[in-house]
Scaffold this motif. Structure first.
Motif, short mmCIF file in Angstrom:
data_model
loop_
_atom_site.label_atom_id
_atom_site.label_comp_id
_atom_site.label_asym_id
_atom_site.label_seq_id
_atom_site.Cartn_x
_atom_site.Cartn_y
_atom_site.Cartn_z
N PRO A 14 10.37 12.10 -4.81
CA PRO A 14 9.54 11.71 -3.66
C PRO A 14 8.94 12.93 -2.96
O PRO A 14 9.51 14.02 -2.99
CB PRO A 14 10.52 10.99 -2.74
N SER A 50 6.85 14.06 0.69
CA SER A 50 6.37 13.73 2.03
C SER A 50 5.19 14.63 2.35
O SER A 50 5.12 15.77 1.90
CB SER A 50 7.47 13.95 3.07
N GLY A 89 2.90 3.44 -5.38
CA GLY A 89 3.54 4.73 -5.14
C GLY A 89 3.52 5.19 -3.70
O GLY A 89 4.14 6.19 -3.35
N CYS A 90 2.81 4.45 -2.83
CA CYS A 90 2.81 4.80 -1.40
C CYS A 90 4.04 4.18 -0.77
O CYS A 90 4.24 2.97 -0.78
CB CYS A 90 1.56 4.28 -0.71
N LEU A 91 4.89 5.02 -0.19
CA LEU A 91 6.13 4.57 0.45
C LEU A 91 5.99 4.50 1.96
O LEU A 91 6.71 3.76 2.63
CB LEU A 91 7.28 5.51 0.06
N GLN A 92 5.06 5.30 2.51
CA GLN A 92 4.85 5.31 3.96
C GLN A 92 3.48 5.93 4.22
O GLN A 92 3.08 6.90 3.57
CB GLN A 92 5.92 6.15 4.66
N ARG A 150 4.60 9.28 2.79
CA ARG A 150 5.62 9.47 1.75
C ARG A 150 5.08 8.85 0.48
O ARG A 150 4.59 7.71 0.49
CB ARG A 150 6.96 8.84 2.14
N TRP A 151 5.18 9.61 -0.60
CA TRP A 151 4.66 9.19 -1.90
C TRP A 151 5.78 9.23 -2.92
O TRP A 151 6.70 10.05 -2.82
CB TRP A 151 3.50 10.08 -2.32
N GLN A 152 5.67 8.40 -3.91
CA GLN A 152 6.68 8.33 -4.98
C GLN A 152 6.83 9.68 -5.67
O GLN A 152 7.93 10.09 -6.00
CB GLN A 152 6.28 7.26 -5.98
N ASP A 153 5.70 10.37 -5.89
CA ASP A 153 5.72 11.67 -6.56
C ASP A 153 4.36 12.34 -6.39
O ASP A 153 3.45 11.77 -5.77
CB ASP A 153 6.09 11.53 -8.05
N THR A 164 1.21 10.33 -7.64
CA THR A 164 0.68 9.26 -6.79
C THR A 164 -0.16 9.83 -5.66
O THR A 164 -1.17 9.23 -5.28
CB THR A 164 1.79 8.36 -6.24
N ASN A 206 9.15 18.71 0.24
CA ASN A 206 10.10 18.18 -0.70
C ASN A 206 11.40 17.89 0.05
O ASN A 206 11.82 18.69 0.89
CB ASN A 206 10.39 19.18 -1.82
#
Length: 95
Positions: free
Chosen positions: A2, A4, A35-38, A56-59, A62, A92
């Motif tokens: 992940p 940020s 892949g978007c977490l926030q 926040r992204w998966q990787d 994304t 990270n």
């Protein structure tokens, strides 16, 4: 892993409302991306011209795909010349 992102966008005072509206417009399509977490917009308490997007992204991949979307390009065009700065920090996780 992940990833940020903290993106700080400082609007020129006379364009504050327009910049804020452009940032609000990108929230929904960005949140819908795989892949978007926030993807949340904030304004600093001490300066209403300073807007902060916390993402926040998966990787990394994304995030790269996000930056290639039409809505991200439209944001760039919408705020062009209306900001005094954009600062993007990639983070990270540690713990």
């Amino acid at each position: 892993m992940p990833l940020s992102v903290v993106a700080t966008i400082t609007a020129k005072s006379e364009y504050r409302a327009e910049v804020r509206q452009a940032l609000l417009a990108i929230l929904s399509p960005s949140r819908a991306e795989t892949g978007c977490l926030q993807y949340d917009l904030h304004v600093t308490q001490d300066n209403p011209d300073r807007l902060v997007m916390i993402e926040r992204w998966q990787d990394d991949a994304t995030l790269v795909r996000h930056m290639a979307t039409a809505h991200f390009a439209a944001l760039g065009a919408a705020i062009d010349g209306k900001v005094t700065g954009v600062d993007i920090v990639r983070l990270n996780p540690v713990a």
